[in-house]
Design an enzyme around this catalytic site. Sequence first.
Site, PDB file in Angstrom:
ATOM      1  N   ASP A 103     -55.631  11.456 -18.291  1.00  0.00           N
ATOM      2  CA  ASP A 103     -56.318  10.520 -19.180  1.00  0.00           C
ATOM      3  C   ASP A 103     -57.735  11.016 -19.451  1.00  0.00           C
ATOM      4  O   ASP A 103     -58.301  11.788 -18.666  1.00  0.00           O
ATOM      5  CB  ASP A 103     -56.402   9.135 -18.521  1.00  0.00           C
ATOM      6  CG  ASP A 103     -55.021   8.536 -18.294  1.00  0.00           C
ATOM      7  OD1 ASP A 103     -54.085   8.909 -19.020  1.00  0.00           O
ATOM      8  OD2 ASP A 103     -54.906   7.699 -17.376  1.00  0.00           O
TER       9      ASP A 103
HETATM   10  N1  URA Z   1     -51.950   8.767 -13.773  1.00  0.00           N
HETATM   11  C1  URA Z   1     -52.830   8.092 -14.541  1.00  0.00           C
HETATM   12  O1  URA Z   1     -52.826   6.873 -14.587  1.00  0.00           O
HETATM   13  N2  URA Z   1     -53.711   8.810 -15.244  1.00  0.00           N
HETATM   14  C2  URA Z   1     -53.796  10.155 -15.216  1.00  0.00           C
HETATM   15  O2  URA Z   1     -54.649  10.735 -15.874  1.00  0.00           O
HETATM   16  C3  URA Z   1     -52.865  10.837 -14.397  1.00  0.00           C
HETATM   17  C4  URA Z   1     -51.951  10.127 -13.693  1.00  0.00           C
END
Ligand code: URA
Length: 238
Positions: A103
């Site tokens: 993310d």
């Molecule tokens: N899980 C998440 O919620 N975000 C990420 O960036 C990676 C795994």
Amino acid sequence: MERLDKRLASTGRWSRKEIKDMVRQGRIQINGVPARRPEEKVGDEDRLAVDGQEVDCAPFIYVMMHKPAGILSATEDKRQRTVVDLLPPELRRRGLFPVGRLDKDTTGLLLLTDDGALAHELLSPKKHVDKVYLARVEGRIDASDVAVLGEGMVLGDGLHCLPAGLEPLKDGSECLVTLREGKYHQVKRMLAARGKPVLALKRLSMGTLQLDETLAPGQWRYLEMDEVAKLREERTPT
Ligand code: URA
């Protein structure tokens, strides 16, 4: 046999112009002997070195990045900066892409490569390549959270998650989460479903590949040859 400049440029580390300059400066050696011309022909068995350091001319490139917060895990975006924008032009030209997405606000280990087959296999849940995340949460992780994630959760929207590892750290305000898959916002959704929303998330490892903590957020380095070899071994299901 192919031209020295073509082979070195294919690593994505230098442009042909830079290679020409390095040959002139006597910085490139073929089997320990300084190269004389960029057009010189080299074969697979020839050892190439720049400033005395052997260069791996393998057909693919593997880069480890410490992804900073605020940058997209994508190759390009019209409005926002991406992880590929943090790489130098030679690597951008090679078409490297991130292996899986983090993310925008997640930090930590991101592998970038142009080896599509390896990327695909590392991401496949069937291959059992564990990804480990360090999460800081609101509230405290307890034994019931560990049990529920360990059994494999079904989220409110019906998403089935494979069994995941959960290890509370400190007073439970931090934890290590180990996933074999990478569904959208998975760690955040699993922990939110337990009433422990994630405040900060960092990926520490992917299989045998660990984040090099000497890399500051935004920095990157090439994978060592043995790191690539271990990732390749990892492709075999256990
Ligand atoms: N899980 C998440 O919620 N975000 C990420 O960036 C990676 C795994």
